[in-house]
Design an enzyme around this catalytic site. Structure first.
Site, mmCIF file in Angstrom:
data_model
loop_
_atom_site.group_PDB
_atom_site.id
_atom_site.type_symbol
_atom_site.label_atom_id
_atom_site.label_comp_id
_atom_site.label_asym_id
_atom_site.label_seq_id
_atom_site.Cartn_x
_atom_site.Cartn_y
_atom_site.Cartn_z
ATOM 1 N N ARG A 96 0.820 -1.098 0.062
ATOM 2 C CA ARG A 96 -0.164 0.057 -0.107
ATOM 3 C C ARG A 96 0.892 1.408 0.054
ATOM 4 O O ARG A 96 0.584 2.322 -0.734
ATOM 5 C CB ARG A 96 -1.011 -0.023 1.301
ATOM 6 C CG ARG A 96 -2.190 -0.898 1.175
ATOM 7 C CD ARG A 96 -2.749 -1.227 2.376
ATOM 8 N NE ARG A 96 -1.878 -1.794 3.308
ATOM 9 C CZ ARG A 96 -1.988 -2.650 4.379
ATOM 10 N NH1 ARG A 96 -3.326 -2.466 4.893
ATOM 11 N NH2 ARG A 96 -1.315 -3.146 5.263
ATOM 12 N N SER A 134 -7.337 -3.731 7.760
ATOM 13 C CA SER A 134 -8.252 -4.174 8.663
ATOM 14 C C SER A 134 -8.409 -3.402 9.874
ATOM 15 O O SER A 134 -9.591 -3.296 10.469
ATOM 16 C CB SER A 134 -7.836 -5.836 9.331
ATOM 17 O OG SER A 134 -7.920 -6.628 8.038
HETATM 18 P P1 ADP Z 1 -4.039 -5.623 7.591
HETATM 19 O O1 ADP Z 1 -2.624 -5.020 7.141
HETATM 20 O O2 ADP Z 1 -4.980 -5.153 6.767
HETATM 21 O O3 ADP Z 1 -4.239 -5.969 9.055
HETATM 22 P P2 ADP Z 1 -3.166 -8.334 6.976
HETATM 23 O O4 ADP Z 1 -2.042 -8.219 8.180
HETATM 24 O O5 ADP Z 1 -3.932 -9.317 6.856
HETATM 25 O O6 ADP Z 1 -4.048 -6.899 6.855
HETATM 26 O O7 ADP Z 1 -2.469 -8.349 5.544
HETATM 27 C C1 ADP Z 1 -2.187 -9.313 4.679
HETATM 28 C C2 ADP Z 1 -1.649 -8.832 3.390
HETATM 29 O O8 ADP Z 1 -2.847 -8.046 2.572
HETATM 30 C C3 ADP Z 1 -0.509 -7.986 3.431
HETATM 31 O O9 ADP Z 1 0.309 -8.294 2.188
HETATM 32 C C4 ADP Z 1 -1.162 -6.596 3.217
HETATM 33 O O10 ADP Z 1 0.022 -5.571 2.466
HETATM 34 C C5 ADP Z 1 -2.178 -6.903 2.246
HETATM 35 N N1 ADP Z 1 -3.156 -5.869 2.304
HETATM 36 C C6 ADP Z 1 -3.717 -5.461 3.292
HETATM 37 N N2 ADP Z 1 -4.809 -4.473 3.089
HETATM 38 C C7 ADP Z 1 -4.657 -4.052 1.667
HETATM 39 C C8 ADP Z 1 -5.064 -3.392 0.530
HETATM 40 N N3 ADP Z 1 -5.875 -2.352 1.023
HETATM 41 N N4 ADP Z 1 -4.400 -3.465 -0.559
HETATM 42 C C9 ADP Z 1 -3.663 -4.015 -0.682
HETATM 43 N N5 ADP Z 1 -3.097 -5.196 0.086
HETATM 44 C C10 ADP Z 1 -3.452 -5.159 1.160
#
Ligand code: ADP
Length: 169
Positions: A96, A134
């Site tokens: 991001r 999230s």
């Molecule tokens: P968060 O960062 O939302 O808590 P996670 O730890 O579940 O989410 O992230 C899992 C993967 O999803 C990571 O590689 C993160 O960079 C990617 N990710 C999370 N949100 C997005 C988004 N809005 N767009 C693209 N990739 C995302």
């Protein structure tokens, strides 16, 4: 590289809860790879998730049901160890912002130390989801903000419901 083998993408995360940003990365991975394994990580370091591992897996399963080459698993071990289960698998992550890059670069070095064969690939976040995480969803849900356009619409009622009880804890 053996061209006859299926190419598998592992999309890891805590998915607490799954957002449209996650789903965008999963959908794009499903177009590029033969198979996508969405790996819901138990996550030893993140304390008190909003949703239990079972709830997170269930929500992710329902969100990806329309993609035939995507399936969902859980892991309570290090991702680099988990990836050994699959031949020809690469980790696919979404990027991001610069802050994601710094963290992911570090994680990639650690993963390489544990499992030198394992490659990580990055897809840049779709512009409309660069702000979405999230934790943003949890925060907005806690204040009863409208979640439309942030998470799959079919999951909104249960996220709102959980936020009501979660706030009291
Ligand atoms: P968060 O960062 O939302 O808590 P996670 O730890 O579940 O989410 O992230 C899992 C993967 O999803 C990571 O590689 C993160 O960079 C990617 N990710 C999370 N949100 C997005 C988004 N809005 N767009 C693209 N990739 C995302």
């Amino acid at each position: 590289m053996n061209g006859s083998k299926k190419r598998i993408a592992i999309c890891p995360g805590s998915f607490d809860p799954i957002t449209l940003g996650h789903l965008n990365i999963i959908r794009r991975s499903a177009q590029i790879f033969d198979e996508v394994v969405v790996c819901v990580m138990m996550n030893a370091t993140k304390t008190s998730p909003m949703f239990s591992i079972e709830e997170r897996v269930d929500m992710v399963r329902r969100a990806v049901v329309r993609y035939p080459n995507v399936h969902v698993e859980t892991a309570d071990i290090l991702l680099a160890e988990y990836a050994r289960r699959y031949e020809n698998a690469v980790i696919v992550k979404g990027l991001r912002a610069a802050s994601d890059f710094d963290y992911e670069f570090q994680m990639n070095l650690i993963n390489k130390k544990i499992n030198p064969e394992l490659e990580t690939m990055f897809l840049t976040a779709s512009e409309k989801y660069t702000f979405l995480s999230s934790s943003v969803v949890r925060e907005m849900a806690a204040y009863q903000a409208d979640l439309t356009g942030l998470v799959p619409s079919e999951l909104i009622p249960e996220i709102e419901e959980k936020a009501r009880t979660w706030r009291k804890n």
